[in-house]
Design a protein around this motif. Sequence first.
Motif, short mmCIF file in Angstrom:
data_model
loop_
_atom_site.label_atom_id
_atom_site.label_comp_id
_atom_site.label_asym_id
_atom_site.label_seq_id
_atom_site.Cartn_x
_atom_site.Cartn_y
_atom_site.Cartn_z
N ASN A 1 -38.73 14.29 0.59
CA ASN A 1 -37.31 14.16 0.93
C ASN A 1 -36.49 15.43 0.97
O ASN A 1 -35.35 15.21 1.47
N GLN A 2 -37.06 16.49 0.51
CA GLN A 2 -36.30 17.81 0.69
C GLN A 2 -36.51 18.17 1.98
O GLN A 2 -37.37 19.41 2.14
N ASN A 3 -35.74 17.73 2.78
CA ASN A 3 -36.15 18.29 4.39
C ASN A 3 -34.53 18.00 5.16
O ASN A 3 -33.71 17.04 4.63
N MET A 4 -34.45 18.59 6.35
CA MET A 4 -33.21 18.29 7.08
C MET A 4 -33.29 18.51 8.53
O MET A 4 -34.45 19.09 8.71
N ASP A 5 -32.81 17.87 9.51
CA ASP A 5 -32.59 18.12 10.73
C ASP A 5 -31.40 19.17 11.05
O ASP A 5 -30.37 18.93 10.57
N VAL A 6 -31.71 20.01 11.85
CA VAL A 6 -30.89 21.08 12.14
C VAL A 6 -30.50 21.16 13.75
O VAL A 6 -31.60 21.23 14.56
N ILE A 8 -28.91 16.06 6.11
CA ILE A 8 -30.11 16.35 5.08
C ILE A 8 -30.57 15.18 4.47
O ILE A 8 -29.95 14.03 4.30
N ASN A 9 -31.84 14.99 4.02
CA ASN A 9 -32.41 14.09 3.33
C ASN A 9 -32.19 14.90 1.76
O ASN A 9 -32.21 16.01 1.72
N TYR A 10 -32.35 13.96 0.74
CA TYR A 10 -32.27 14.32 -0.57
C TYR A 10 -33.09 13.36 -1.38
O TYR A 10 -33.60 12.41 -0.94
#
Length: 308
Positions: free
Chosen positions: A61-66, A111-113
């Motif tokens: 889950n440590q990812n994000m869309d930009v 973001i995911n966390y």
Amino acid sequence: MRTAVFASALVAAFALTPAAANAAVVASHAATKDPTPSVPTDPSGLGGLSAETVRYGMQVNQNMDVWWTADGMKRPGVFLIHGGWWSSGDKKQMTEITRSYADLGYTVFNINYRLSGQAAWPAQRTDAFGAIATARKHAERWSFDPANFVVVGFSAGGHIAAAVGTYGDGVPGLKGVVGLSPVISPLRAYADGGAAEGHTETEINKRRLREAAVRLAGGCEPKGKCSRVWASMEVPWHASRKDAPMLLLHSQDEFVPPAQSALLKQMLGQVGVPVTIFTAPGEQHSAPLYREPGVAERVQAWIAERIG
């Protein structure tokens, strides 16, 4: 949508001191590798926007869309944090809202966390700072102005956003925080849930929120050895004069009542930080509240006043 995966050696959890937070951000900058080089493209239907999914850490889950406009201009940033009782939810819930802010010209980080079943507090706040640190490091790539951004959170994500806004004595570049039905005080939620004995949806959700706050604290009640983590979770207790201005929105009769945000307004008001609380009629919570007539426009106008 293309995916760029790059490693990061972010610290596992921010300590409770500003000095430690600054050190952690520096460490994450030094350890994060550059994304895979590529020429920004226009995926089908993005209308001139570019988008990619990146990692800001190596854990789940440590990812994000930009999403950004690849025109070489420095653009203000919007960080979005989804809700879900701290224990569920995903950034894909925020895709439509992400697109709406990208269309307005912002660089958007959705973001995911780590969820509470994966890691207890303060991992969620740590992850928000990890996403911000990665955005700073690659600001040029994403046409992002790291000196000009806001954080917008929904429900449990509103708690994380407000916790970022009151961390230390100000976060460089953070010009505002928006919370939709934010859980400002887990202690208040714990007490409200304990007093909720009815069978209405609101009463049931109050009890559910109490249980969710306990899970966030690692399964501990707010007493004894767990008092410190609950203190860290309590946003109003961290108010300081350089914190970000806030816009906090609730429905009048929802299970996260406006009284939650009133606690923070009182504390930030004592140190001169402006807080605006908007209360809508009804029981709508989080994203459904955002979709009520005029609410999104109110939020967008407030953001524009702060970052242009």
